[in-house]
Design an enzyme around this catalytic site. Structure first.
Site, PDB file in Angstrom:
ATOM      1  N   LYS A  21       0.822  -1.275   0.119  1.00 45.84           N
ATOM      2  CA  LYS A  21      -0.010  -0.262   0.065  1.00 45.84           C
ATOM      3  C   LYS A  21       0.876   1.304  -0.049  1.00 45.84           C
ATOM      4  CE  LYS A  21      -2.188  -1.731   3.610  1.00 45.84           C
ATOM      5  NZ  LYS A  21      -2.424  -2.997   4.188  1.00 45.84           N
ATOM      6  N   GLU A  27       7.602   1.668  -6.642  1.00 50.23           N
ATOM      7  CA  GLU A  27       7.669   1.258  -5.288  1.00 50.23           C
ATOM      8  C   GLU A  27       7.820   2.320  -4.381  1.00 50.23           C
ATOM      9  OE1 GLU A  27       6.916  -0.493  -3.088  1.00 50.23           O
ATOM     10  OE2 GLU A  27       8.362  -2.239  -2.829  1.00 50.23           O
ATOM     11  N   ASP A  28       7.624   2.208  -2.992  1.00 48.78           N
ATOM     12  CA  ASP A  28       7.801   3.326  -2.145  1.00 48.78           C
ATOM     13  C   ASP A  28       9.138   3.468  -1.722  1.00 48.78           C
ATOM     14  OD1 ASP A  28       7.689   1.165  -0.629  1.00 48.78           O
ATOM     15  OD2 ASP A  28       6.524   1.707   0.979  1.00 48.78           O
ATOM     16  N   GLU A  79      14.940  -1.566  -0.089  1.00 48.45           N
ATOM     17  CA  GLU A  79      15.774  -1.630   1.042  1.00 48.45           C
ATOM     18  C   GLU A  79      16.762  -2.762   0.806  1.00 48.45           C
ATOM     19  OE1 GLU A  79      15.434  -0.208   5.512  1.00 48.45           O
ATOM     20  OE2 GLU A  79      14.529  -2.226   5.013  1.00 48.45           O
ATOM     21  N   LYS A  88      17.490   3.120   0.156  1.00 47.91           N
ATOM     22  CA  LYS A  88      18.386   2.973   0.849  1.00 47.91           C
ATOM     23  C   LYS A  88      19.478   1.857   0.271  1.00 47.91           C
ATOM     24  CE  LYS A  88      15.407   3.157   5.022  1.00 47.91           C
ATOM     25  NZ  LYS A  88      14.397   2.072   6.080  1.00 47.91           N
ATOM     26  N   VAL A 132      11.586   5.446   8.131  1.00 48.15           N
ATOM     27  CA  VAL A 132      10.323   6.428   7.813  1.00 48.15           C
ATOM     28  C   VAL A 132       8.960   6.262   7.867  1.00 48.15           C
ATOM     29  CG1 VAL A 132      12.219   7.948   6.184  1.00 48.15           C
ATOM     30  CG2 VAL A 132      10.685   6.218   5.273  1.00 48.15           C
ATOM     31  N   ASP A 141       4.538   3.438   6.554  1.00 49.11           N
ATOM     32  CA  ASP A 141       3.768   2.922   7.679  1.00 49.11           C
ATOM     33  C   ASP A 141       4.848   2.407   8.717  1.00 49.11           C
ATOM     34  OD1 ASP A 141       4.124   0.665   6.147  1.00 49.11           O
ATOM     35  OD2 ASP A 141       2.821  -0.494   7.745  1.00 49.11           O
ATOM     36  N   ARG A 153       0.348   6.288   7.567  1.00 48.31           N
ATOM     37  CA  ARG A 153       0.480   6.496   5.826  1.00 48.31           C
ATOM     38  C   ARG A 153      -0.205   7.809   5.541  1.00 48.31           C
ATOM     39  NH1 ARG A 153       1.809   1.453   3.838  1.00 48.31           N
ATOM     40  NH2 ARG A 153       0.969  -0.449   4.787  1.00 48.31           N
TER      41      ARG A 153
HETATM   42  P1  IMP Z   1      12.920  -4.693   0.893  1.00 52.94           P
HETATM   43  O1  IMP Z   1      12.426  -5.889   0.425  1.00 52.94           O
HETATM   44  O2  IMP Z   1      13.793  -4.844   2.028  1.00 52.94           O
HETATM   45  O3  IMP Z   1      13.652  -3.862  -0.137  1.00 52.94           O
HETATM   46  O4  IMP Z   1      12.001  -3.724   1.459  1.00 52.94           O
HETATM   47  C1  IMP Z   1      11.093  -2.968   0.809  1.00 52.94           C
HETATM   48  C2  IMP Z   1       9.731  -2.637   1.745  1.00 52.94           C
HETATM   49  O5  IMP Z   1      10.109  -2.646   2.917  1.00 52.94           O
HETATM   50  C3  IMP Z   1       9.176  -1.222   1.214  1.00 52.94           C
HETATM   51  O6  IMP Z   1       8.283  -1.604   0.257  1.00 52.94           O
HETATM   52  C4  IMP Z   1       8.421  -1.048   2.542  1.00 52.94           C
HETATM   53  O7  IMP Z   1       7.220  -1.412   2.818  1.00 52.94           O
HETATM   54  C5  IMP Z   1       9.314  -1.509   3.522  1.00 52.94           C
HETATM   55  N1  IMP Z   1      10.144  -0.484   4.351  1.00 52.94           N
HETATM   56  C6  IMP Z   1      11.481  -0.418   4.272  1.00 52.94           C
HETATM   57  N2  IMP Z   1      11.947   0.565   4.738  1.00 52.94           N
HETATM   58  C7  IMP Z   1      10.896   1.174   5.256  1.00 52.94           C
HETATM   59  C8  IMP Z   1      10.950   2.447   6.185  1.00 52.94           C
HETATM   60  O8  IMP Z   1      11.724   3.118   6.460  1.00 52.94           O
HETATM   61  N3  IMP Z   1       9.600   2.811   6.421  1.00 52.94           N
HETATM   62  C9  IMP Z   1       8.354   2.146   6.057  1.00 52.94           C
HETATM   63  N4  IMP Z   1       8.669   0.862   5.388  1.00 52.94           N
HETATM   64  C10 IMP Z   1       9.769   0.563   5.084  1.00 52.94           C
HETATM   65 MG    MG Z   2       6.074  -1.541   0.687  1.00 50.29          MG
END
Ligand code: IMP
Ligand code: MG
Length: 179
Positions: free
Chosen positions: A42, A97-98, A101, A129, A153, A159, A165
């Site tokens: 979301k 994507e938001d 990470e 990141k 964040v 969230d 959100r």
């Molecule tokens: P990844 O799979 O580790 O790349 O994570 C990506 C997902 O983790 C994003 O789509 C977010 O939903 C969540 N996420 C990563 N960092 C944050 C943050 O700082 N705040 C909120 N959600 C985060």
């Molecule tokens: Mg996400």
């Protein structure tokens, strides 16, 4: 200031500037192609809504929901909660994507989408990141802004356990409130 927000990183003016820059670039790069934007639910909903209004070429939109997060830590295990409605065969797909990470979420999503034969597949993320990447092959083609890996964040779609959100800015969560 809200006591659970340590610091505000981006406000509405910043989102406007970011979306304008990305929207112009995407409109140029995808001119004459079949642009299909996929918003990741979301978190990317607010970014998607602002970004598509800065895109000046024809495109279609769809949404998908994947989750890998519990609290402030990625679980590493990804699940698809909602799949696409549209067929992406021969489409120039751009995932919106938001935040990127570890890369686990998009690595999983991309593997699934590739089996559906899109013509091209790229990533646009509001925040990145890069120091937190665990899957090096996952790189964002379009990035709004980069932030350090130690900042969690909230707001503008982001969230903490489904809260915050709706804040109209991106702020750093004071970890005292992360329980
Ligand atoms: P990844 O799979 O580790 O790349 O994570 C990506 C997902 O983790 C994003 O789509 C977010 O939903 C969540 N996420 C990563 N960092 C944050 C943050 O700082 N705040 C909120 N959600 C985060
Ligand atoms: Mg996400």
């Amino acid at each position: 200031m809200l006591d659970f927000v340590e610091e505000v990183l981006f406000n509405e003016e910043d989102f406007k500037t970011i979306c304008k820059r990305l929207g112009e670039q995407i409109s140029k790069d995808y001119n004459g192609k079949n642009l299909a934007l996929i918003g990741m639910l979301k978190g990317a909903v607010l970014f998607m809504a602002d970004l598509i209004r800065e895109i000046t070429i024809p495109c279609n939109i769809d949404f998908m929901e994947a989750s890998s997060y519990v609290g402030t830590k990625t679980s590493g295990e990804v699940k698809i909660n909602k799949d696409l409605r549209n067929n992406i065969n021969s489409q120039d797909v751009l995932i919106v994507e938001d935040i990127l990470e570890s890369g686990f979420t998009l690595d999983y999503v991309i593997k699934i989408l590739k089996t559906r034969n899109p013509k091209s597949l790229k990533i646009c993320t509001l925040l990145d990141k890069p120091e937190a990447r665990k899957i090096e092959s996952i790189k964002a083609d379009y990035v709004g802004a980069r932030i350090p890996k130690d900042k969690f964040v909230i707001g503008y779609g982001f969230d903490y356990n489904e809260r915050y959100r709706n804040l109209p800015f991106v702020g750093v969560l004071d970890l005292k409130y992360a329980k």
